[in-house]
Write a protein that holds these residues in place. Structure first.
Motif, PDB file in Angstrom:
ATOM      1  N   ARG A   1       8.756  23.922  30.442  1.00 31.69           N
ATOM      2  CA  ARG A   1       7.941  23.113  31.344  1.00 31.69           C
ATOM      3  C   ARG A   1       8.638  22.953  32.691  1.00 31.69           C
ATOM      4  O   ARG A   1       8.014  23.088  33.755  1.00 31.69           O
ATOM      5  N   PHE A   2       9.919  22.677  32.641  1.00 36.08           N
ATOM      6  CA  PHE A   2      10.683  22.429  33.862  1.00 36.08           C
ATOM      7  C   PHE A   2      10.827  23.704  34.693  1.00 36.08           C
ATOM      8  O   PHE A   2      10.466  23.734  35.876  1.00 36.08           O
ATOM      9  N   SER A   3      11.352  24.762  34.079  1.00 30.61           N
ATOM     10  CA  SER A   3      11.641  25.980  34.837  1.00 30.61           C
ATOM     11  C   SER A   3      10.379  26.661  35.350  1.00 30.61           C
ATOM     12  O   SER A   3      10.310  27.100  36.505  1.00 30.61           O
ATOM     13  N   ALA A   4       9.333  26.754  34.507  1.00 30.90           N
ATOM     14  CA  ALA A   4       8.093  27.401  34.943  1.00 30.90           C
ATOM     15  C   ALA A   4       7.413  26.592  36.043  1.00 30.90           C
ATOM     16  O   ALA A   4       6.814  27.161  36.969  1.00 30.90           O
ATOM     17  N   SER A   5       7.520  25.269  35.966  1.00 33.38           N
ATOM     18  CA  SER A   5       6.860  24.426  36.964  1.00 33.38           C
ATOM     19  C   SER A   5       7.512  24.552  38.329  1.00 33.38           C
ATOM     20  O   SER A   5       6.820  24.633  39.356  1.00 33.38           O
ATOM     21  N   VAL A   6       8.856  24.577  38.370  1.00 30.21           N
ATOM     22  CA  VAL A   6       9.515  24.690  39.672  1.00 30.21           C
ATOM     23  C   VAL A   6       9.250  26.060  40.293  1.00 30.21           C
ATOM     24  O   VAL A   6       9.086  26.186  41.518  1.00 30.21           O
ATOM     25  N   VAL A   7       9.179  27.105  39.469  1.00 27.81           N
ATOM     26  CA  VAL A   7       8.856  28.440  39.987  1.00 27.81           C
ATOM     27  C   VAL A   7       7.425  28.473  40.517  1.00 27.81           C
ATOM     28  O   VAL A   7       7.148  29.028  41.591  1.00 27.81           O
ATOM     29  N   THR A   8       6.498  27.853  39.790  1.00 31.24           N
ATOM     30  CA  THR A   8       5.098  27.827  40.224  1.00 31.24           C
ATOM     31  C   THR A   8       4.959  27.109  41.555  1.00 31.24           C
ATOM     32  O   THR A   8       4.256  27.584  42.466  1.00 31.24           O
TER      33      THR A   8
END
Length: 537
Positions: free
Chosen positions: A283-290
């Motif tokens: 959730r954290f890593s994919a969200s910051v990339v998005t």
């Protein structure tokens, strides 16, 4: 304690009743600080042409000096965001927020009274320092005054305000420049800062990490050096329209190397400045990339939008700014309500759908030409605002809910760092694409003008503004360049829009593959507990 367990434990901590009762008033005050920081970054774009004029109208700034007036702010802001978030967690978010607003206000006054381009660049850097301490604190304080079930709504309003401020900047700048001197675009910050400081002193509670641990000066230093080198290399590559030059790629590689060293050091440190294990949470890593990708695409588009509306279509700065109202209104309407869609369809579906719609809105720029009806552009902007309003709120909620509440400053700093770096990369890369395609398209027309030296041809091919400037100097002969310049720019704009759309599609793929299907939050209800407590239950 594992990251997920820490986040769960922290989220169940009760917020003091007195703070809880005034939570919406606190949010309103925080939005003032957010508005002034984001608005000022977009308001300068409208004033650039005025500042470039000779005194007393402007400062006689060159193109390079104008770029650094923007980039000095970006460089300091992005480089210190992470550090400012850590200091907020350790020293107190209210203290850091008040310090940031005071520095930002001081920089605004000095920028408004700058007597030279060099002074303006230095004072803009000071404003970036203040802004770096403001942005992470606002979101961190929201996480510490709202219970978990209300955080998505509050964050939705926060992200909607960001989108609104981005669109409001050109409108406010156009209005100010019609009636006042160029420095008014900075001086307008001062009354807002004064009111915000006064209200924050009385309303906003202080909060910090109760167990901050030992200091990690080496980790903080590595993060600053790495971010500054990376952003500087990106900016320099964009300025030169050539990422192959050593000044660009070597600096970027140096930044990436230092940031890699930062991650390795933090993984092995017994007292890390930031627990990099949080990136193991999808959730954290994919969200910051998005978020980084959506701002990459957005800032690239807003970069060429001003030139299309003013240079090609002939709109005034105020008219150009007003064209962004559909984007701002869509953000304000849909961002606070995005949580309702997430509750029904899940975060993955909403973010993926939002990124796909964002990609479609960028392709809408392919419909624009020299005489396209304005309503087409307005529809494109409304669709774009609607799409982004369904990406940024749920992604931000997932970032912040992945961390324990006492680490909210660090989480907010990571969120804003990816947002800022993504935007800087977008302006640099997509701006370079725009410049390269434009130069290639206009080269033949410039070469056909009799008596135009190669040096002048090269300068005139840098941008549509440069071409139109040379055309004006040449008199009647130069008028033959106006039509081809417009066409060359529109062609370059279409190519850049397709690049933005491709980046948004990558963001859609990241969201679909890595974000959870169900909502990021499934909170226990805190309101019944409060009601029971008030009734003695």
């Amino acid at each position: 304690m594992p990251a997920d367990d820490a986040a769960t434990t922290s989220s169940t901590q009760r917020i003091p009743e007195a703070v809880y009762r005034r939570r919406w008033a606190i949010l309103a005050v925080l939005l003032f600080s957010l508005l002034v920081v984001v608005l000022d970054n977009s308001i300068l774009n409208v004033a650039m042409k005025t500042i470039a004029q000779p005194g007393p109208t402007g400062l006689g700034a060159t193109q390079s000096q104008l770029e650094w007036a923007i980039n000095a702010y970006t460089l300091v802001f992005a480089g210190l965001l992470f550090t400012a978030g850590l200091l907020g967690d350790r020293l107190g978010r209210k203290k850091v927020l008040l310090f940031g607003m005071l520095v930002f206000g001081t920089g605004s006054v000095l920028s408004a009274e700058a007597g030279s381009s060099a002074q303006l660049i230095a004072f803009r850097a000071l404003m970036g320092l203040g802004a770096a301490f403001v942005m992470p604190s606002t979101l961190a304080i929201i996480m510490n005054v709202f219970e978990r079930e209300e955080q998505p709504k509050a964050i939705g309003i926060w992200t909607g305000a960001v989108g609104f401020a981005i669109a409001l900047g050109p409108i406010a700048g156009g209005l100010l420049l019609q009636h006042f001197w160029w420095g008014s675009v900075f001086f307008v910050n001062v009354p807002i800062v004064v009111v915000a400081l006064f209200a924050m002193s009385f309303l906003v509670p202080d909060s910090k990490d109760p167990h901050p641990g030992r200091l990690d000066p080496l980790g903080v230093l590595l993060s600053v050096i790495g971010l500054v080198l990376l952003v500087y290399g990106i900016i320099k590559g964009g300025q030169l329209a050539d990422f192959g030059t050593p000044r660009s790629w070597a600096t970027m590689l140096g930044g990436i190397a230092v940031l890699t060293l930062f991650v390795l050091y933090e993984r092995r440190s017994s007292h890390p400045a930031f627990d990099v294990s949080y990136f193991r949470d999808r959730r954290f890593s994919a969200s910051v990339v998005t978020i980084g990708l959506v701002f990459f695409a957005l800032m690239g588009v807003t970069f060429f939008f001003v030139f299309y509306t003013q240079s090609v279509r002939g709109f005034s700065p105020l008219q150009s700014g007003l064209l962004l109202l559909p984007l701002a209104s869509a953000q304000m309407i849909f961002a606070p309500r995005a949580r309702l869609v997430v509750d029904r369809f899940g975060a993955r579906a909403v973010c993926t759908g939002g990124m796909l719609l964002t990609a479609m809105s960028f392709l809408g720029f392919l419909l624009l030409g020299r005489s396209t009806p304005v309503w087409v552009l307005e529809v494109v902007f409304f669709v774009m605002g609607t799409a982004m309003a369904h990406v940024m709120p749920p992604a931000t909620v997932m970032i912040m809910s992945s961390l324990p509440r006492e680490k909210a400053g660090s989480g907010s700093a990571v969120n804003n760092t990816f947002r800022q770096v993504g935007g800087a990369v977008g302006v640099a890369v997509l701006g370079s694409l725009l410049s390269t395609v434009y130069r290639h398209s206009i080269h033949g027309q410039l070469a056909a003008v009799p008596g135009l030296s190669e040096h002048v041809q090269h300068k005139a091919g840098e941008s549509i503004e440069a071409t139109l400037g040379v055309a004006q100097q040449l008199g009647p002969v130069g008028q033959t360049l106006v039509g081809p310049a417009d066409n060359a720019f529109i062609h370059a704009m279409h190519a850049t829009a397709m690049g933005s759309s491709a980046v948004a599609l990558v963001g859609a793929a990241v969201a679909w593959l890595f974000l959870p299907h169900r909502p990021a939050l499934s909170p226990p209800s805190a309101e019944p507990e409060r009601s029971a407590a008030r009734s003695g239950g």
